[in-house]
Design an enzyme around this catalytic site. Structure first.
Site, PDB file in Angstrom:
ATOM      1  N   ARG A   1      -2.820  28.128  45.574  1.00  0.00           N
ATOM      2  CA  ARG A   1      -2.151  28.380  46.695  1.00  0.00           C
ATOM      3  C   ARG A   1      -1.193  29.427  46.562  1.00  0.00           C
ATOM      4  O   ARG A   1      -0.563  29.583  45.608  1.00  0.00           O
ATOM      5  CB  ARG A   1      -1.542  27.079  47.382  1.00  0.00           C
ATOM      6  CG  ARG A   1      -2.506  25.711  47.731  1.00  0.00           C
ATOM      7  CD  ARG A   1      -3.045  25.937  49.149  1.00  0.00           C
ATOM      8  NE  ARG A   1      -4.254  25.144  49.058  1.00  0.00           N
ATOM      9  CZ  ARG A   1      -4.782  25.136  50.383  1.00  0.00           C
ATOM     10  NH1 ARG A   1      -4.332  25.602  51.676  1.00  0.00           N
ATOM     11  NH2 ARG A   1      -5.822  24.409  50.571  1.00  0.00           N
TER      12      ARG A   1
ATOM     13  N   HIS B   1      -4.765  20.689  64.774  1.00  0.00           N
ATOM     14  CA  HIS B   1      -5.035  21.555  63.284  1.00  0.00           C
ATOM     15  C   HIS B   1      -5.484  22.889  63.734  1.00  0.00           C
ATOM     16  O   HIS B   1      -6.725  23.172  63.771  1.00  0.00           O
ATOM     17  CB  HIS B   1      -6.083  20.865  62.788  1.00  0.00           C
ATOM     18  CG  HIS B   1      -6.237  21.408  61.391  1.00  0.00           C
ATOM     19  ND1 HIS B   1      -7.450  21.119  60.545  1.00  0.00           N
ATOM     20  CD2 HIS B   1      -5.499  22.137  60.333  1.00  0.00           C
ATOM     21  CE1 HIS B   1      -7.092  21.668  59.233  1.00  0.00           C
ATOM     22  NE2 HIS B   1      -6.147  22.220  59.329  1.00  0.00           N
TER      23      HIS B   1
ATOM     24  N   ASP C   1      -2.244  27.256  60.923  1.00  0.00           N
ATOM     25  CA  ASP C   1      -2.734  26.143  60.607  1.00  0.00           C
ATOM     26  C   ASP C   1      -2.607  25.027  61.592  1.00  0.00           C
ATOM     27  O   ASP C   1      -3.310  24.021  61.837  1.00  0.00           O
ATOM     28  CB  ASP C   1      -2.190  25.460  59.168  1.00  0.00           C
ATOM     29  CG  ASP C   1      -3.011  24.505  58.616  1.00  0.00           C
ATOM     30  OD1 ASP C   1      -4.243  24.584  58.821  1.00  0.00           O
ATOM     31  OD2 ASP C   1      -2.307  23.623  58.005  1.00  0.00           O
TER      32      ASP C   1
ATOM     33  N   ARG D   1      -5.406  17.770  48.421  1.00  0.00           N
ATOM     34  CA  ARG D   1      -4.990  16.232  49.181  1.00  0.00           C
ATOM     35  C   ARG D   1      -6.190  15.191  48.709  1.00  0.00           C
ATOM     36  O   ARG D   1      -7.101  15.706  48.396  1.00  0.00           O
ATOM     37  CB  ARG D   1      -5.198  16.616  50.581  1.00  0.00           C
ATOM     38  CG  ARG D   1      -4.384  17.391  51.468  1.00  0.00           C
ATOM     39  CD  ARG D   1      -4.552  17.475  52.801  1.00  0.00           C
ATOM     40  NE  ARG D   1      -5.560  18.213  53.161  1.00  0.00           N
ATOM     41  CZ  ARG D   1      -6.690  17.667  53.619  1.00  0.00           C
ATOM     42  NH1 ARG D   1      -6.944  16.248  53.488  1.00  0.00           N
ATOM     43  NH2 ARG D   1      -7.762  18.380  53.799  1.00  0.00           N
TER      44      ARG D   1
ATOM     45  N   TYR E   1       1.499  17.602  44.947  1.00  0.00           N
ATOM     46  CA  TYR E   1       0.962  18.689  45.240  1.00  0.00           C
ATOM     47  C   TYR E   1       0.746  18.869  46.834  1.00  0.00           C
ATOM     48  O   TYR E   1       0.434  17.898  47.466  1.00  0.00           O
ATOM     49  CB  TYR E   1      -0.377  19.039  44.655  1.00  0.00           C
ATOM     50  CG  TYR E   1      -1.187  20.224  44.932  1.00  0.00           C
ATOM     51  CD1 TYR E   1      -0.682  21.447  44.365  1.00  0.00           C
ATOM     52  CD2 TYR E   1      -2.080  20.320  45.924  1.00  0.00           C
ATOM     53  CE1 TYR E   1      -1.439  22.450  44.553  1.00  0.00           C
ATOM     54  CE2 TYR E   1      -2.766  21.612  46.250  1.00  0.00           C
ATOM     55  CZ  TYR E   1      -2.483  22.566  45.501  1.00  0.00           C
ATOM     56  OH  TYR E   1      -3.043  23.762  45.808  1.00  0.00           O
TER      57      TYR E   1
ATOM     58  N   CYS F   1     -13.900  28.150  56.766  1.00  0.00           N
ATOM     59  CA  CYS F   1     -14.680  29.031  58.104  1.00  0.00           C
ATOM     60  C   CYS F   1     -13.743  30.333  58.210  1.00  0.00           C
ATOM     61  O   CYS F   1     -13.679  31.050  59.431  1.00  0.00           O
ATOM     62  CB  CYS F   1     -14.632  28.246  59.325  1.00  0.00           C
ATOM     63  SG  CYS F   1     -15.853  27.015  59.168  1.00  0.00           S
TER      64      CYS F   1
ATOM     65  N   LYS G   1       1.011  18.187  56.804  1.00  0.00           N
ATOM     66  CA  LYS G   1      -0.148  17.581  57.176  1.00  0.00           C
ATOM     67  C   LYS G   1       0.316  16.143  57.685  1.00  0.00           C
ATOM     68  O   LYS G   1      -0.158  15.446  58.912  1.00  0.00           O
ATOM     69  CB  LYS G   1      -1.392  17.407  56.251  1.00  0.00           C
ATOM     70  CG  LYS G   1      -2.039  18.719  55.873  1.00  0.00           C
ATOM     71  CD  LYS G   1      -2.518  19.389  56.962  1.00  0.00           C
ATOM     72  CE  LYS G   1      -3.270  20.647  56.486  1.00  0.00           C
ATOM     73  NZ  LYS G   1      -3.862  21.394  57.373  1.00  0.00           N
TER      74      LYS G   1
HETATM   75  O1  O2Y Z   1      -5.051  20.667  49.276  1.00  0.00           O
HETATM   76  C1  O2Y Z   1      -3.955  20.639  49.845  1.00  0.00           C
HETATM   77  O2  O2Y Z   1      -3.128  19.702  49.430  1.00  0.00           O
HETATM   78  C2  O2Y Z   1      -3.618  21.349  50.913  1.00  0.00           C
HETATM   79  S1  O2Y Z   1      -4.673  21.279  52.115  1.00  0.00           S
HETATM   80  C3  O2Y Z   1      -4.281  22.525  53.426  1.00  0.00           C
HETATM   81  C4  O2Y Z   1      -3.115  23.592  53.315  1.00  0.00           C
HETATM   82  C5  O2Y Z   1      -2.886  24.398  54.224  1.00  0.00           C
HETATM   83  C6  O2Y Z   1      -3.559  24.266  55.139  1.00  0.00           C
HETATM   84  N1  O2Y Z   1      -4.567  23.540  55.680  1.00  0.00           N
HETATM   85  C7  O2Y Z   1      -5.029  22.567  54.655  1.00  0.00           C
HETATM   86  C8  O2Y Z   1      -6.170  21.699  54.997  1.00  0.00           C
HETATM   87  O3  O2Y Z   1      -6.800  20.991  54.312  1.00  0.00           O
HETATM   88  O4  O2Y Z   1      -6.639  21.777  56.222  1.00  0.00           O
HETATM   89 MN    MN Z   2      -5.255  22.953  57.390  1.00  0.00          MN
END
Ligand code: O2Y
Ligand code: MN
Length: 592
Positions: free
Chosen positions: A376, A233, A284, A76, A204, A257, A213
């Protein structure tokens, strides 16, 4: 422009919006997806032909495919993520803001003609169980088959979603396009006031799977604020006792964590033999709403896991490993010679060679990692050995306890119970984690991440805290709120608590407290277990170690409380008065 309908589009608002977006992006064709198995096979075949995905060893990993993303597009991108509200102040100080008119214009320039020579896929999807009053429908348009295949796992997609939508125009409009994957032309923009998301320039994860998200948290939190529910979350787990009674916990943790591991926890042998079981409802995200019985009820809006592969092993998460043996999409892991996959932190020796996440030949002597640290797996929750029979229940599950957590070497005891809902909100609002080398390169820097929602809030953080306070008054029997810290260390830097499956012992104390049974000692920050309150059968911890794990150090807490003030300054005037009052009262507790 050709339009292929694999579903019949009777919803006029959907058809009109898709037409408008297609006019902007100019794809060669628009394909409405039905979510069927046949469609999955057809799309997979197409993506195999273009190289967008690769087939893995179908004997060892049936139904599994591999995708390598552009090396500049592996996570992200928070600095390119915007909340576009008419008034800047409504996005608050913790979000990037862009004026909606400017954002639509800027992104329309990038979307314009960007799908020439490509197909635009129209995906109707539900976040939440089909038929649930808590669920929301979205329509995502995308030019990426990889995204369609992921959305198929992560959401309830196709015919079922159109049926749920009926003729309503209440759906989140999600426009996604890869464009040229140029990071300088990458924007993830949320328009909460229009129930709209536009994401361009990334293919991605959290940037592209817009149900996750973007909808379930950013748009979801905004809708929850206006409609009287909560998008959080949080993982959701059910704990079954030897009498067969199941109680549910929702828990929020910042990254690093072990949140996914906790969601799929395997009880230690001694507790398993007694009959304790753990059931996974979600790993999540939780959507929470007051129920008619005065309790808070939760659904997992997702239908799959988009989990971090590195570090996933039979020790850290055997249930995740079992889940991903079939029908899984692996992204940016190492591909082995035999067409199976590997990542750092997996069991056993590294393979002698393979193809790394960048597509280069790799051996254990290579400087680069085999798998990207954010590699992932995307897998259906239904394949998880610990999946709860309730994960698809439209009513959701009643929540007994909310748990906040962080990674702290000092300060936070293994577990403590807040004094009441409002104090629990304070605990969540001030939760923090220390950075690890894997996350930032800098070790031990304390980062505040309220309710683990900092990157996922769709509105002002101060209003969000107030919403939490308000929800407490709306729920007659609210869950009790706790804080856990699995990462406390001794003087030599060694973890004091064994973690992983043993964390169940802490969850059991939490549930005992919810039933007014577990023994606790009152401290200025809330209740900690008495020395003998945790079930420590079968683990070797000395009395002194238990004491250290549960200790509330006055000097450390005085410093901690002082640093809360620094954080409050960032939230500004919108910080609820109640937060300041609770801070003053806690500070007072430590005066003597
Ligand atoms: O890096 C990404 O695009 C995914 S981030 C993500 C994916 C699954 C669950 N939680 C997260 C997060 O950043 O909290
Ligand atoms: Mn997450």
């Amino acid at each position: 422009m050709k339009v292929e309908n694999h579903v019949s589009i009777e919803n006029k608002a959907v058809a009109k919006w898709v037409e408008e977006m297609a006019e902007l992006c100019q794809p060669d064709q628009v394909v409405y997806c039905d979510g069927s198995e046949k469609e999955k096979e057809r799309l997979t075949h197409q993506a195999l032909t273009t190289g967008e995905v690769e087939l893995l060893n179908q004997e060892k990993l049936p139904g599994c495919i591999y995708h390598r993303s552009n090396p500049n597009d592996v996570a992200r991108t928070e600095h390119l993520t915007f909340i576009c509200t008419r008034k800047k102040d409504d996005a608050g100080p913790t979000n990037n803001w862009m004026d909606p008119k400017e954002a639509y214009e800027k992104l329309a320039d990038i979307f314009k003609d960007s799908m020439k020579g490509r197909t635009m896929y129209a995906i109707a999807f539900i976040m939440g169980p089909a038929g649930s009053p808590l669920s929301k429908v979205g329509i995502q348009l995308t030019d990426s088959i990889y995204v369609v295949l992921n959305m198929r796992i992560m959401t309830r997609m196709g015919q079922v979603a159109l049926k749920q939508l009926g003729s309503s125009d209440h759906f989140t409009k999600c426009l996604h396009g890869k464009a040229d994957l140029n990071i300088d032309r990458r924007f993830i923009c949320h328009f909460p006031e229009d129930n709209t998301i536009w994401s361009v320039g990334s293919g991605y994860g959290g940037n592209a799977l817009l149900g996750k998200k973007c909808l379930a948290l950013r748009i979801g939190s905004y809708l929850g604020h206006t409609q009287g529910w909560m998008a959080e979350h949080m993982l959701i787990v059910g704990i079954e006792n030897p009498q067969g009674e199941i109680r549910y916990i929702a828990a929020a943790f910042p990254s690093q964590c072990g949140k996914t591991n906790l969601a799929m926890l395997v009880p230690p042998d001694v507790l398993k033999k007694k009959g304790y079981k753990v059931w996974t409802v979600g790993d999540d995200i939780a959507w929470l709403q007051p129920g008619p019985d005065g309790r808070l009820w939760a659904v997992n809006p997702e239908a799959g896991f988009f989990g971090v592969a590195p570090g996933t092993s039979s020790k850290s998460n055997p249930n995740a490993l079992a889940t991903i043996q079939r029908n899984t999409i692996f992204t940016n892991v190492l591909k082995k010679q035999d067409g199976t996959v590997w990542w750092e932190g997996m069991d056993g020796e590294p393979p002698a060679e393979g193809i790394n996440w960048k597509g280069e030949h790799w051996t254990p002597a290579s400087k680069e990692k085999g798998a990207h640290p954010n590699a992932r797996f995307t897998a259906p929750i239904s394949q998880c050995p610990s999946v709860s029979s309730e994960y698809d229940n439209p009513k959701g599950v009643p929540i007994s306890a909310i748990v906040f957590g962080g990674r702290r070497a000092r300060v936070a005891p293994l577990v403590y119970e807040s004094m009441n809902w409002d104090h629990g909100v304070y605990v969540g609002a001030t939760m923090a984690s220390e950075t690890t080398a894997a996350a930032t390169g800098q070790v031990g820097v304390v980062r505040r991440d309220p309710m683990a929602m900092l990157p996922f809030l769709g509105y002002h953080a101060g209003d969000y805290f107030q919403h939490w306070f308000n929800m407490g008054s709306k729920v007659k029997n609210p869950p009790k709120i706790f804080h856990v810290n699995w990462f406390r260390t001794d003087e030599s830097g060694k973890y004091l608590w064994p973690g992983f499956g043993e964390n169940l012992r802490v969850l059991l104390w939490i549930l005992e407290r919810c039933e007014k049974k577990g023994k606790g000692t009152q401290t200025p920050i809330g209740f900690v277990p008495t020395q003998d309150a945790l079930n420590l059968e079968g683990i070797s911890l000395t009395g002194a170690q238990v004491e250290k794990l549960l200790h509330v150090d006055k000097n450390e807490w005085r410093e901690e409380l002082a640093s809360h003030v620094e954080f409050f300054k960032k939230i500004g005037e919108c910080l609820p008065k109640k937060i300041r009052e609770i801070h003053a009262s806690l500070t007072n507790h430590f005066q003597s």
